[in-house]
Design an enzyme around this catalytic site. Structure first.
Site, PDB file in Angstrom:
ATOM      1  N   CYS A 136      37.295 -55.844 -23.780  1.00  0.00           N
ATOM      2  CA  CYS A 136      37.636 -57.091 -23.111  1.00  0.00           C
ATOM      3  C   CYS A 136      37.400 -57.015 -21.612  1.00  0.00           C
ATOM      4  CB  CYS A 136      39.081 -57.373 -23.485  1.00  0.00           C
ATOM      5  SG  CYS A 136      40.028 -58.424 -22.460  1.00  0.00           S
ATOM      6  N   MET A 137      37.837 -55.937 -20.985  1.00  0.00           N
ATOM      7  CA  MET A 137      37.834 -55.851 -19.527  1.00  0.00           C
ATOM      8  C   MET A 137      36.957 -54.740 -18.966  1.00  0.00           C
ATOM      9  SD  MET A 137      39.748 -58.176 -18.891  1.00  0.00           S
ATOM     10  CE  MET A 137      39.315 -57.888 -17.197  1.00  0.00           C
TER      11      MET A 137
ATOM     12  N   MET B 121      34.629 -63.049 -20.594  1.00  0.00           N
ATOM     13  CA  MET B 121      33.930 -62.319 -21.648  1.00  0.00           C
ATOM     14  C   MET B 121      32.426 -62.567 -21.704  1.00  0.00           C
ATOM     15  SD  MET B 121      36.315 -60.619 -22.491  1.00  0.00           S
ATOM     16  CE  MET B 121      37.909 -60.873 -21.769  1.00  0.00           C
TER      17      MET B 121
ATOM     18  N   GLY C  92      41.703 -61.387 -20.323  1.00  0.00           N
ATOM     19  CA  GLY C  92      42.007 -61.966 -21.618  1.00  0.00           C
ATOM     20  C   GLY C  92      43.425 -61.760 -22.089  1.00  0.00           C
ATOM     21  N   GLN C  93      44.029 -60.641 -21.708  1.00  0.00           N
ATOM     22  CA  GLN C  93      45.337 -60.303 -22.270  1.00  0.00           C
ATOM     23  C   GLN C  93      46.389 -60.214 -21.172  1.00  0.00           C
ATOM     24  OE1 GLN C  93      45.073 -57.474 -25.816  1.00  0.00           O
ATOM     25  NE2 GLN C  93      43.426 -56.761 -24.531  1.00  0.00           N
TER      26      GLN C  93
ATOM     27  N   LYS D   3      49.491 -73.539 -26.199  1.00  0.00           N
ATOM     28  CA  LYS D   3      49.942 -72.363 -26.957  1.00  0.00           C
ATOM     29  C   LYS D   3      51.278 -71.869 -26.416  1.00  0.00           C
ATOM     30  CE  LYS D   3      46.169 -69.887 -26.196  1.00  0.00           C
ATOM     31  NZ  LYS D   3      45.084 -70.774 -25.786  1.00  0.00           N
TER      32      LYS D   3
END
Lengths: 755, 79, 145
Positions: free
Chosen positions: A172-173, A341, A378-379, A83
């Site tokens: 997410c976190m 997750m 995740g981010q 990606k």
């Protein structure tokens, strides 16, 4: 010598002499690395996608980004995942939002910035005057730059005076945060990626690392190849690409990993693999919210979690649990665990996090190279911007809490606002915020850099809330339409990644500066500039007096000073030079901190502390082993909804695919969400690969095509979250963890019918 | 045809943006930079006078540029 | 899914022209109504299913190529076909130009400018798909990963 080669020779000589003349601290080497021939410039930045935070250089030619290449001097050692390599295409995507849009007679139509911003300001003003500050809210993102998120947090909490500031890290976190805070007293991991290089056993639980964090997976692969006898344990209901390198893969029915983790602790205690000395000095025991238990209480609690019982609950083999515990606990072997997750997106997410920490605290396998419990993110800026920056409804910047009088007083002083400005009551957490929108209590919502119209659980419910006629929804976004911007009343075109400047903080406490490489597309503006404009229009210009993101950073350095995050030595200048810096970093000359709580490394541990480690996060300076029983998920299959549904990611796409679907190579690959079934389930249902099935949960119904795969677990259907047209979140449950308020995206019940 | 290597000194932090501007012009190749205030550039010009004119105009017209310092000049006599 | 070895072999022969025809309609987001304009050439590659990655079919139609990739570094680390070969349609490239490698192998790509490398590309020395490090470079670079 031909003309051409003569000319090349001259040019090379000219270049070499000019580069040599650069000299000085910056050096020729860096200049060479940063820039190549042919009028290209290479601008130092960070990948836009996941929380691994890979360093890269953006190649610019004729004002356009033509390539990216990995930064060899960063943690990713020059590598990018598939990606990341394709990032340049997102900037010129045909669905880039290039000018403001305002909804008129039901349709979003082009508007000027002046028209759009004055409408936003007047709506917010009107709502605040009529219904009070808590009638407006901000919903941000772990993808915003630190400076942007900071500005939004300050504007809403200290200017508008509402704590209704949330962000998608709640999805997410949040459970990882609450896990760290309950166990150690402070958020954020103590270890770093480098621990992988020293680990003898790597426990991956609730993480499809190979697809969700490919560069971390690559590091695990490298460790396994180069280290002797390195074991990898993967705990996941599905046999994912991550399981390919597993020496032991434990598949289990979703939601029962708490029993397995407790059973591993049971084996560690029973077989004498605990570090009694470490426990006596550094560990306390607790249950519920009280730290009032003893090691003996804990042993009594563990007694029932025999491997046999846990295996019966979880549908796995008892001997695999024993093997996992023995590998993890073997003396002299370093153990690193990583999760994401699979543990976090659960109604018992905080407990699951606690149980992983327990394994490290019992064995003392923490704070030395290769020994660490490490939460993957995740981010790209969930940690740096939202968690650390305190941009959630219960937080204030850098570890301070809304509900803490002293913390509020301190922030009021630092921000130069009158005493009592900051409200003592925490605002609404994400799901509650959208429910308040549904109930008409929140009138105006400002959404920045995220796509809740696709990413919220039970999404159709909250899409209806956003569509309410009396709800005014502003979406600042680089792309349009998204499943959220299509519902907006105003869409503000935001600059994207290489088009602006700011700081990202990734999973290992590494802060990095993304430099601007090109001007924003169309009329797009950086979120930083949009927020400063909004503040001025709302009469709070004094709170955001910044000219550049660097001005914001200078203020942030004063806010973090004296906290456990202290990175006040991380000047803009240093961030420009460095390839990422790890906090704490309290003085300009400090090298940064590899391992927190560790003497000789963490500047917050006194140099004369008698022990190697000091858990300074809690008043008793101990970390807590929590007694957390196995509890089922909120919704398990029954006669009406007999299958488990679990959701997740594919390597080709990221989040709601607003970016990745714009890369030609990725748009054609794994974008469509398929219902992934085990062959036995397909047979029982009488469906074949490619056929359509309707999945129905208590919340909604959606048609998917079937993919039949041996990698699935019988009774469990997997659907990825990326497809904007077939949204798995129509089905997912919006029940949340009572502590972290994070929703249970990972488990719910569905039924399957041929469509 | 002259080929010259020069170092361009800019205001602190402005080198990348100057590089972007230079890159869009003909006859100039940005070869490197320190990411902050200095760039290594290769320029080609028909004559020494043209080279000097280019440097003067750059210093005059680009407010971020403080100075241009030649490090090498070679002549490609066949061009 | 069509799995036709002959057609797949033909794809290799026809190279980009073949895959060009396989460009599917772009899966557009709701309300966008956007489609990619497929280049018009001879149809050869079966229609691409956007719900799969290339390797799903190629494990069966070109098993040797797939196995080499899967066993190599790229396969282990999920660097999939399209990273080197580009997308379907006009963007497909049979032999990846060195620029395609720059994302992860910037220094090695830069080294290709050296005169001794004239006329060569990465695959002159590293066998495609398997991509094993070649003997000479190993000591110097620590192995091309």
């Amino acid at each position: 010598m031909t003309t051409l080669s003569r000319r090349s020779f001259l040019e090379a000589s000219a270049a070499a002499s000019a580069l040599a003349a650069l000299g000085g601290v910056h050096g020729v080497k860096q200049a060479m690395a940063a820039t190549a021939a042919g009028g290209e410039s290479w601008v130092k930045s960070v990948c836009r996608y996941c929380g691994t935070g890979c360093g890269l250089f953006i190649g610019v030619k004729d004002g356009k980004v033509f390539a990216v290449k990995g930064d060899k001097d960063n943690h990713n050692a020059g590598f990018l995942c598939l990606k990341g390599f394709l990032l340049p295409q997102i900037l010129t995507a045909p669905d880039r939002c290039l000018h403001p849009l305002v909804r008129k007679e039901g349709k979003l139509v082009r508007a000027s910035w002046e028209e759009a911003m004055s409408l936003v300001a007047s709506k917010f003003k009107e709502s605040i005057e009529k219904y009070g500050p808590d009638s407006v809210a901000f919903y941000g993102s772990g993808q915003g730059l630190t400076e942007e998120t900071y500005c939004a947090n300050k504007l809403f909490k200290a200017g508008i005076r509402t704590n209704n500031v949330e962000g998608n890290p709640r999805l997410c976190m949040a459970s990882a945060v609450a896990g760290y805070v309950t166990t150690y007293g402070k958020d954020e991991p103590m270890g770093l990626y480098e621990d992988i290089d020293h680990a003898d056993v790597i426990l991956l639980v609730g993480s499809n690392t190979a697809e969700a964090h490919p560069i971390i997976f690559q590091r695990v692969v490298r460790r396994k190849e180069t280290g002797r006898g390195v074991k990898v344990i993967v705990m996941d209901p599905r046999f994912t690409p991550t399981s390919r390198i597993a020496d032991l893969h434990i598949s289990f029915t979703p939601g029962n990993d708490l029993a397995i983790l407790n059973a591993m602790a049971h084996v560690l205690v029973k077989e004498g693999m605990v570090d009694e000395g470490f426990i006596a000095k550094h560990v306390a025991f607790g249950e519920g919210t009280e730290v009032n238990k003893s090691f003996d209480d804990y042993k009594a609690f563990l007694a029932e979690y025999t491997p046999e019982k846990a295996a019966a609950i979880a549908g796995c083999r008892p001997e695999d649990i024993v093997t996992a515990a023995r590998w993890f606990g073997e003396r002299g072997k370093a153990a690193t665990s990583m999760w994401t997750m699979g543990l976090n997106q659960r109604t018992k997410g905080v407990w699951a996090n606690n149980l992983v920490h327990n394994l490290h605290l019992l064995t003392g396998k923490i704070g030395t190279p290769g020994n660490t419990p490490f939460s993957l993110t995740g981010q790209p800026n969930a940690c740096g911007g939202v968690r650390d920056g305190g941009a959630l409804s219960h937080l204030l910047p850098y570890g301070r809490l809304v509900a803490n009088d002293a913390h509020r007083a301190e922030m009021e002083k630092l921000w130069g606002v009158p005493e009592g400005t900051l409200k003592p009551k925490p605002g609404l957490s994400t799901v509650d915020m959208f429910r308040a929108l549904e109930a008409g209590e929140i009138k105006c919502l400002y959404i920045m850099c995220t796509n809740p119209g696709q990413s919220l659980p039970n999404v159709n419910r909250y899409r209806k809330a956003m569509e309410r006629a009396d709800a005014f929804v502003v979406v600042a976004e680089a792309f349009h339409p998204t499943r959220t911007s299509e519902l907006a009343d105003v869409v503000l075109p935001a600059a994207l990644w290489a088009e602006k400047e700011g700081v990202y903080g990734c999973a290992e406490r590494r802060y990095q500066l993304l430099e601007q490489a090109i001007p924003p597309a169309g009329e797009a503006r950086p979120d930083f500039a949009i927020l400063c404009d909004l503040a001025a229009r709302l009469g709070h210009g004094k709170l955001l007096p910044f000219k550049t993101p660097a001005d914001v950073w200078a203020e942030i350095l004063t806010i973090c000073k004296g906290t456990v995050y202290d990175f006040s030595g991380m000047t803009r200048e240093r961030l420009k030079q460095a390839h990422g810096l790890l906090w704490p970093l309290p003085t300009p000359g400090h090298p940064g901190t590899k391992r927190r709580y560790v003497k000789g490394d963490d500047p917050l541990v006194p140099a004369d502390h008698p022990e190697r480690i000091l858990f300074y996060g809690r008043p008793d300076k101990k970390a807590v082993v929590w007694l957390r029983p196995q509890r089922p998920p909120e919704e398990v299959p029954d006669a009406e909804f007999p299958f488990f549904l679990t959701t997740g990611r594919e390597i080709e796409h990221w989040h709601t695919a607003t970016m990745t679907r714009n890369c030609k190579e990725l748009a054609n690959t794994n974008l469509e969400s398929m219902a992934q079934l085990h062959p036995n389930d397909a047979r029982k249902l009488g469906v074949r690969a490619g056929q359509s099935v309707r999945l129905t949960s208590r919340r909604g119904s959606q048609v998917f095509r079937v993919k039949v795969t041996d990698n699935a677990k019988e009774g469990v259907i997997f659907i990825h979250m990326h497809d904007p047209d077939r949204m798995c979140n129509v089905l997912t449950i919006d029940a949340v963890d009572p502590v972290s308020r994070q929703p249970e995206f990972k488990v719910c019940g569905v039924r399957v019918e041929k469509a | 045809m002259l080929i010259a290597g020069v170092v361009i000194e800019t205001l602190p932090g402005r080198a990348p943006e100057v590089a972007l501007r230079l890159a869009s012009r003909g006859g100039v190749q940005v070869k490197g930079g320190d990411g902050d205030r200095r760039l290594a550039v290769v320029v080609s010009a028909a004559s020494g006078a043209e080279l000097e004119r280019w440097a003067e105009e750059l210093v005059r017209d680009d407010e971020a540029v403080l100075g241009v310092f030649p490090t090498y000049v070679g002549e490609d006599e066949r061009a | 899914m069509t799995r036709n070895f002959f057609i797949a072999s033909l794809t290799v022969v026809l190279g980009m022209a073949a895959l060009a025809a396989a460009a599917p309609q772009r899966p557009a987001a709701k309300g966008r109504g956007k489609t990619a304009a497929p280049a018009v050439v001879k149809p050869a590659h079966p229609e691409v299913d956007p719900a799969e990655a290339c390797d799903a079919c190629h494990a069966e139609v070109t098993p040797q190529v797939h196995q080499e990739w899967f066993a190599g570094r790229h396969g282990m680390n999920n660097v999939k076909c399209f990273v080197c070969h580009g997308s379907v349609g006009a963007d497909f490239v049979r032999r990846a130009p060195v620029e395609r490698c720059i994302g992860c192998h910037g220094e090695q790509v830069a080294s290709m400018a050296h005169p001794v490398m004239a006329g060569k590309d990465c695959f002159s020395c590293h066998p495609p798909h398997l991509l094993s490090p070649h003997r000479l470079a190993r000591g110097v670079t620590g192995g091309a990963q």
